[in-house]
Design a protein around this motif. Structure first.
Motif, short mmCIF file in Angstrom:
data_model
loop_
_atom_site.label_atom_id
_atom_site.label_comp_id
_atom_site.label_asym_id
_atom_site.label_seq_id
_atom_site.Cartn_x
_atom_site.Cartn_y
_atom_site.Cartn_z
N TYR A 108 0.84 -1.20 0.00
CA TYR A 108 0.00 0.00 0.00
C TYR A 108 0.87 1.25 0.00
N GLN A 116 -10.15 3.08 3.72
CA GLN A 116 -10.27 1.64 3.48
C GLN A 116 -10.88 1.39 2.10
N SER A 123 -6.52 -2.02 -4.64
CA SER A 123 -6.14 -3.44 -4.68
C SER A 123 -6.82 -4.14 -5.85
N ASN A 138 0.43 -5.74 4.42
CA ASN A 138 0.02 -4.66 5.33
C ASN A 138 1.15 -4.34 6.29
N PRO A 140 1.70 -1.13 8.49
CA PRO A 140 1.33 0.23 8.91
C PRO A 140 2.48 1.04 9.49
N ASP A 146 -3.20 1.27 7.62
CA ASP A 146 -3.46 -0.05 8.19
C ASP A 146 -4.70 -0.67 7.55
N LEU A 147 -4.48 -1.72 6.76
CA LEU A 147 -5.60 -2.42 6.10
C LEU A 147 -6.44 -3.12 7.17
N ILE A 152 -9.52 -6.84 4.54
CA ILE A 152 -8.80 -8.09 4.22
C ILE A 152 -9.81 -9.18 3.86
N GLU A 166 1.39 -9.77 7.11
CA GLU A 166 0.91 -8.81 8.11
C GLU A 166 2.07 -8.40 9.01
#
Length: 278
Positions: A108, A116, A123, A138, A140, A146-147, A152, A166
């Motif tokens: 990202y 979001q 995506s 992800n 952050p 932060d996804l 997700i 993650e």
């Protein structure tokens, strides 16, 4: 369409002393890993260098890999796709679509803090262009974005989305596991820090950094963690030494030093990484 390997190595990008891209140096390192039995690598992805590469450089790296028949036909090569400009990420994804690249790692954009919804649309657009198995990434701490668990889960409904790397809140994995309605969705640990805890939390694949130095040791260790086998005292010492070599200080600087010492021209980091006070 699936990514079969449990572990891939996130390879650094080679640069010349003037910080320009060294495609050949990057390929030399991948070739060396291949000779050591490595089956999968991530290029233009992790180790934080991706956002320093412009689209032209990413395409040059992609073309370099595609010209290496032995590597592209025998390895599972994953390509990192992410950009602060969605159009550029889509352009790169489009070029990957009709190649033997095995999959993409979809990161990202840093700094711009999409919502979001914006991130989900970003995506979907990139996945549609690449038409390749996709690992969502992800992180952050590095991007500021932060996804969410909801995003997700929504993206996991796309068949091509096969997993999540993650690097934020690990507890997310348990929540995602509960709600993703598929068995073939994987959770990738990013790097070796706290790897034992993460495996206990449900992570089942590895995007390795230390594997750049000792792929066999790291791969055997991860296998043992997944299958709950005992790590011997001797193995533990070996692993601790590798982790210390890579992670004390700036991992990328350490990696490049160790790879250069093997005679592989991986070169320097792009400043400010690698800066020192005289």
């Amino acid at each position: 369409m699936m990514l079969k390997e449990k572990i891939h190595i996130a390879v650094p990008t080679a640069f010349f002393n003037d910080e320009s891209l060294n495609v050949q140096g990057t390929l030399d390192h991948i070739r060396d890993l291949y000779k050591q039995g490595v089956k999968s690598v991530l290029v233009s992805g992790s180790t934080g260098e991706q956002h320093s590469l412009n689209l032209k450089e990413k395409i040059a790296l992609l073309n370099g890999i595609l010209s290496e028949d032995e590597l592209i036909n025998n390895m599972e090569i994953i390509f990192g796709v992410s950009s602060i400009k969605q159009k550029e990420a889509e352009e790169l994804a489009k070029r990957i679509a009709n190649t033997n690249i095995a999959g993409i790692l979809l990161g990202y954009p840093p700094y711009i803090l999409p919502t979001q919804e914006e991130a989900v649309v970003y995506s979907q657009a990139i996945i549609n262009q690449s038409n390749k198995p996709t690992i969502l990434y992800n992180n952050p701490k590095r991007t500021g974005f932060d996804l969410s668990v909801e995003s997700i889960i929504r993206l996991s409904e796309i068949e091509l989305v096969i997993g999540l790397k993650e690097a934020g809140n690990e507890e997310k994995v348990e929540r995602v596991k509960k709600d993703v309605k598929r068995n073939n969705f994987y959770f990738y640990v990013g790097g070796e820090v706290n790897i034992e805890d993460k495996v206990l939390q449900g992570f089942d694949r590895l995007s390795s950094i230390a594997g750049n130095i000792s792929p066999v040791v790291i791969s055997q260790w991860f296998d043992k963690l997944l299958t709950k086998q005992k790590i011997t005292e001797q193995e533990r010492e070996k692993i601790d030494l590798i982790i210390e070599q890579v992670y004390q200080g700036t991992p990328l600087v350490n990696l490049k030093q160790l790879i250069n010492q093997k005679g592989i021209p991986i070169g320097i980091c792009r400043s400010p990484i690698g800066n020192t006070l005289n």
